[in-house]
Design an enzyme around this catalytic site. Sequence first.
Site, PDB file in Angstrom:
ATOM      1  N   LYS A 219       0.843  -1.205   0.000  1.00  0.00           N
ATOM      2  CA  LYS A 219       0.000   0.000   0.000  1.00  0.00           C
ATOM      3  C   LYS A 219       0.880   1.258   0.000  1.00  0.00           C
ATOM      4  CE  LYS A 219      -3.865  -2.329   2.217  1.00  0.00           C
ATOM      5  NZ  LYS A 219      -4.645  -2.647   3.419  1.00  0.00           N
TER       6      LYS A 219
ATOM      7  N   GLN B 203      -4.661  -1.328   9.597  1.00  0.00           N
ATOM      8  CA  GLN B 203      -4.588  -2.657   8.985  1.00  0.00           C
ATOM      9  C   GLN B 203      -5.182  -3.709   9.924  1.00  0.00           C
ATOM     10  OE1 GLN B 203      -3.690  -3.238   5.847  1.00  0.00           O
ATOM     11  NE2 GLN B 203      -3.973  -5.438   5.997  1.00  0.00           N
TER      12      GLN B 203
ATOM     13  N   ASP C   4     -11.075   3.164   4.045  1.00  0.00           N
ATOM     14  CA  ASP C   4     -11.529   1.773   3.929  1.00  0.00           C
ATOM     15  C   ASP C   4     -13.045   1.713   3.721  1.00  0.00           C
ATOM     16  OD1 ASP C   4      -9.659  -0.350   3.998  1.00  0.00           O
ATOM     17  OD2 ASP C   4      -9.228   0.017   6.113  1.00  0.00           O
TER      18      ASP C   4
HETATM   19  N1  GUN Z   1      -7.025  -6.614   6.133  1.00  0.00           N
HETATM   20  C1  GUN Z   1      -7.401  -7.371   5.074  1.00  0.00           C
HETATM   21  N2  GUN Z   1      -8.079  -6.619   4.169  1.00  0.00           N
HETATM   22  C2  GUN Z   1      -8.129  -5.367   4.674  1.00  0.00           C
HETATM   23  C3  GUN Z   1      -8.679  -4.138   4.189  1.00  0.00           C
HETATM   24  O1  GUN Z   1      -9.296  -4.047   3.110  1.00  0.00           O
HETATM   25  N3  GUN Z   1      -8.491  -3.048   4.994  1.00  0.00           N
HETATM   26  C4  GUN Z   1      -7.853  -3.129   6.194  1.00  0.00           C
HETATM   27  N4  GUN Z   1      -7.741  -2.009   6.911  1.00  0.00           N
HETATM   28  N5  GUN Z   1      -7.332  -4.248   6.661  1.00  0.00           N
HETATM   29  C5  GUN Z   1      -7.469  -5.351   5.910  1.00  0.00           C
END
Ligand code: GUN
Length: 278
Positions: A52, A96, A119
């Site tokens: 990311k 995350q 998100d």
């Molecule tokens: N962990 C797995 N997928 C995601 C996501 O789309 N966003 C976040 N914040 N954590 C994750």
Amino acid sequence: MKIIDGKAISEKVRNEIKEQTQVYINKHGRKPGLAVIIAGDNPASKTYVANKIKACKEVGFNSYCIEFPKNVSEDTLTKKIIELNNNEDIDGILVQLPLPSHLNEKYILSLIADNKDVDGFSAYNMGLLALGRPKIAACTPLGVIELLKSTGESIEGKHAVIIGRSNIVGKPMAMLLLMENATVTICHSKTKNLSEITKTADILIAAIGKPCFVKKDMVKEDAIVIDVGINRTEKGLQGDVDFNEVSEIASYITPVPGGVGPMTITMLLKNTLTAAGL
Ligand code: GUN
């Protein structure tokens, strides 16, 4: 059968985002900024976060990776999120998941300001999505819609079956598909006669978290199959769909890796630009 190349589609969209970012910088005199919080040392989470941060740099955003040890307190995380909410250089905040088990995930996520919730997980953003007028929707479902559209096949009127009812994928996915006028069914671990339902799907979306769960005999001939699963197994990364079997009868199918994964990050970039107010 055609493979939906998530990597190639993702690259095209990221190039568009890169251009839009330049327009944003020229207009506002600053770069969009994303802060990613990670607690603990889950290797999968570390890889996702690194990807990311890298993707942000590539399109011209500022990105900040804020790392905490596994035993971080709720109080420390709370203070950090409040600080980021008030920091004008930060347009998007992502925590995350999963968080270490001593932390209250719902509480921590609820601290993120709605206008920085890239998100799309907050009650406000999920609520707007449920009402059919989203501002920021969850990244993975948004990416799936882009992949479906890339086939050139119409979504309208099709029966879309989602396996999985999570807040991150299943629920927002259903709402986005309804906005595209699909007929939507959500299946989950307590669904009876699962195969009978999945066999009626024109579009089948697997988001279960079980490697190779979807077999050929669960899929209708010529269905479009989207595999959201990323399972780390002894054989390496595996999706929720048995690709070898299912690709024999699907009209389109996403591979793992190289399908939904790259699109999720691309939609995070898009959401960050939206949060920055292009
Ligand atoms: N962990 C797995 N997928 C995601 C996501 O789309 N966003 C976040 N914040 N954590 C994750």
